[in-house]
Design an enzyme around this catalytic site. Sequence first.
Site, short mmCIF file in Angstrom:
data_model
loop_
_atom_site.label_atom_id
_atom_site.label_comp_id
_atom_site.label_asym_id
_atom_site.label_seq_id
_atom_site.Cartn_x
_atom_site.Cartn_y
_atom_site.Cartn_z
N SER A 147 0.87 -1.17 0.00
CA SER A 147 0.00 0.00 0.00
C SER A 147 0.90 1.22 0.00
O SER A 147 2.09 1.12 0.36
CB SER A 147 -0.87 -0.01 1.27
OG SER A 147 -1.44 1.26 1.51
N TYR A 160 -2.32 -1.57 10.43
CA TYR A 160 -2.20 -1.70 8.98
C TYR A 160 -0.87 -1.13 8.49
O TYR A 160 -0.15 -1.76 7.70
CB TYR A 160 -3.37 -0.99 8.31
CG TYR A 160 -3.44 -1.13 6.81
CD1 TYR A 160 -3.88 -2.30 6.22
CD2 TYR A 160 -3.07 -0.07 5.97
CE1 TYR A 160 -3.97 -2.43 4.85
CE2 TYR A 160 -3.15 -0.19 4.60
CZ TYR A 160 -3.60 -1.37 4.04
OH TYR A 160 -3.67 -1.50 2.66
#
Length: 269
Positions: A147, A160
């Site tokens: 990401s 995350y």
Amino acid sequence: MPQRYDNYPRNAIVTGADSGIGKACAVALAEAGFDIGITWYEDSDGARRTAEEVRSAGRRCAVAELDLTRLPGAASVVDELADELGGLGVLVNNAGTGAASPFVDTTFEQWREVLSVDLDGPFLCGQRAARRMRDAGTGGRIVNITSVHEHAPKVGSAAYCAAKGGLGLLTKVMAQELAVHGITVNSVAPGEISTPMTGQEDTDPFTEDRPGIPVGRPGDAREIAAVVALLASPAAAYVTGASWIVDGGMMLMGPQGAARLESTAWRET
């Protein structure tokens, strides 16, 4: 003399391929000539639809359920799918999850679930794939989907960001160690992509306005898959240990973006 490694099996496994980026990667790799193994979690109908698209491209498709909270045993799915396909040349570690919670309110259970799925899972699946590729002696490709939060923080996403940042550095260590076996390892770091994970499963990204992104819109999952397909190809043999940011220029906007903020709403989860 260095050995050529361009004859790895044209079989690829894509985890989390029941929708979104994983599905797009499976279809793109099938169109590039790979037989595909896909995993799914919760959405068996989505996995069935992905398999149908792979087969429509003229390739074989093997399907298996994968729950990355049940480790280390669950990672055996890599060997099971590779055996069914008759070998393994490419692994795309795509399966992932997230949690929106302030750092001080994140429970240990939330932390561990995200780390298990987003970091432990790729570690164990990557090990399984690398061992098979090494022992076969034909090289291969591993692509880890991270990401933009591999590189930049986000409020409310402590677990995350920790997982994706860790996976980014794990990718580089894997690349160093596995290169001698003809195995390249890279990460692909998407920005905002129209997928179920962002609540945009059926959204045409060209209908969405994003003033803070230079290209002015979210991305399409197929735009991520195109980069993955390149990295999975023999043509990318000299690319390893890199993080490919695919974000429409979002990461370029740090100082300029901050200067344009007119409220402190960014502090909210």
